[in-house]
Design an enzyme around this catalytic site. Structure first.
Site: not given
Ligand code: EPU
Length: 437
Positions: A120, A310
């Site tokens: 997204c 979310d």
């Molecule tokens: N971040 C970094 N570098 C990285 C990874 C993350 O800077 O290498 C930052 C991101 O940019 C963000 C923060 O860390 O600012 C948190 O990101 P996170 O890695 O926790 O998110 P994600 O694993 O990419 C999952 C969910 C998201 C949800 C987030 C937070 C999945 C597939 N996605 O994303 O869900 O918002 O955790 O809980 O599990 C959704 O379901 O619509 C969705 C976006």
């Protein structure tokens, strides 16, 4: 782009069921790659993300059987093989899952490939933490024109890592890579979301040794081989909260079968502060409008056990109907208020700010990110033509259209299928007046 006509102004009433969490199911399917036996995942929702992960696994030789009706996915990783880079790119679409396949594929095949990633559009969503983790385990990361190639010529070795931020994806990356790495791994500042705890449960069923301390420290003792698992996915607390917010915004009453109190404690507290009422039962949670006015609140999103990012977007729609000024500080993603533009066109009074409002300073303060919102209500919403921007923002627009006076046209509705199972059927079951184009 598919279109939905929404005749707003009718409170949602009735019962719907939520099944397994999108943000867990996809990771558990990836975990199956690590095992030598067949795995069975239950309570799997019929959403597009499951299809995408299933196809990516098939490309790598996994036999995937999905009984959609019963919500059971069986995965046999007996013959894992290297996939063509172009096929990975085509099947991954906008999904970020290929990054999480890296650890398991490195263990099974010695190499993995990540195409340019989507997901997204709610911020930059970098993968620097992921790549750094893989490097620390001893992997070699090479940038190619088409994506990133990762190899592990000398195997993967346990390591000590502290995350700069408790990222969900990076914590999952570390878990999926460490369980079969040589020796011990220690992760500090880990994410501890319920979906991560369920992933740890799956890995333990497969034979992994993982301990979780109270201070965001996770320790893993690598084992040489893992078996398959049988597991029932935890319910989708984001979907449950989305329907709860829809009940509140439309002055309705919705029983969400499958919703679970322990995963939603923080949401329930906030829902109550806004004036929403709920009734917790063994089989689910009933959410309803109080009949009187809603109250404004100050809210900050955060990693677990904080208020999930979310949950923010659907709740903001309900806050447009609360009396007074609400302040929402988004601290997880730098750019998650884009969806408020459409709400403004529908009559909501929302202003976004670069400053950290309504809480302590966050990573995005003093930078050029509009990551705080002030919502003034109650503001009657009127119908509009809207284009769905992303999964959660899109569902929030749908809620706004359901609460608004008149007929809204919502385009790009198929984006919502990525994460909300049969939402058209559920809208019908709740008495919404919608027509799919
Ligand atoms: N971040 C970094 N570098 C990285 C990874 C993350 O800077 O290498 C930052 C991101 O940019 C963000 C923060 O860390 O600012 C948190 O990101 P996170 O890695 O926790 O998110 P994600 O694993 O990419 C999952 C969910 C998201 C949800 C987030 C937070 C999945 C597939 N996605 O994303 O869900 O918002 O955790 O809980 O599990 C959704 O379901 O619509 C969705 C976006």
């Amino acid at each position: 782009m598919s279109l939905m006509k929404v005749h707003g102004g009718t409170p949602l009433h009735g019962e719907i069921t939520v099944r397994g969490a999108k943000n867990f199911v996809s990771k558990a399917m990836v975990a199956a790659l690590l095992g030598e036996g067949t795995s069975e995942l239950r309570n799997v929702p019929d959403i597009r993300d499951v299809n995408i992960v299933g196809n990516l696994l098939k490309l790598h030789g996994v036999v995937v059987e999905w009984d959609v009706e019963d919500g059971i996915v069986r995965l046999d990783p007996g013959n894992v093989e290297t996939a063509h880079k172009a096929d990975i790119d085509t099947h991954a679409g906008t999904s970020r899952i290929p990054i999480l396949l890296c650890g398991p594929l490195l263990h099974r095949l010695g190499e993995a490939f990540i195409p340019d990633l989507g997901g997204c559009h709610i911020g930059d969503r970098p993968i620097d933490y992921h790549l750094e983790i893989l490097r620390q385990f001893g992997a070699q990361v090479d940038k190619l024109d088409s994506g990133i190639l990762i190899t592990a010529p000398r195997g993967l070795h346990g390591t000590k890592i502290e995350l700069p931020y408790p990222s969900v994806g990076a914590t999952e990356q570390l878990l999926l890579t460490s369980v079969r790495a040589y020796g011990l791994t220690e992760l500090r500042n880990a994410a501890i979301e319920p979906e991560i705890m369920d992933l740890i449960a799956v890995l333990q069923r497969m034979g992994a040794i993982i301990s979780v301390d109270t201070d965001r420290v996770i320790r893993i003792e690598g084992v040489p081989r893992l078996g398959g698992f049988t597991h029932t996915a935890l319910p989708d607390r984001i979907e449950a909260a989305s329907w709860a917010a829809a009940a509140l915004a439309t002055r309705g009453d919705v029983f969400v079968r499958g919703a679970r109190q322990p995963d939603m404690m923080t949401f329930l507290n906030t829902f109550r502060k806004v004036g929403g009422e709920f009734d917790i039962r063994d089989e689910g949670i009933r959410f309803h409008h109080p009949g009187t006015g809603l109250k404004s609140i100050v809210l900050e999103t955060d990693v677990h056990p904080g208020f999930m990012t979310d949950w923010q977007q659907p709740l903001v729609v309900a806050l447009t109907q609360a009396s007074g000024l609400s302040i929402v500080h988004e601290t997880v993603y730098e750019n998650r208020f884009g969806f408020t533009q459409a709400l403004r066109r529908m009559g909501a009074t929302i202003q976004v700010y670069r400053e950290c409002l309504g809480g302590g300073p966050c990573r995005f303060g003093q930078r050029n990110f509009h990551h705080s919102a002030v919502i003034s209500g109650p503001a009657p919403l009127r119908a509009a033509d809207i284009e769905v921007p992303d999964l959660r923002g899109g569902f929030s627009h749908l809620i706004a259209a359901l609460a608004a006076d008149g007929v809204s046209q919502v385009r790009g509705i198929e984006l919502i299928d990525r994460g909300y199972e049969d939402f058209r059927g559920k809208l019908d079951a709740l008495g919404a007046k919608v027509e799919s184009g």
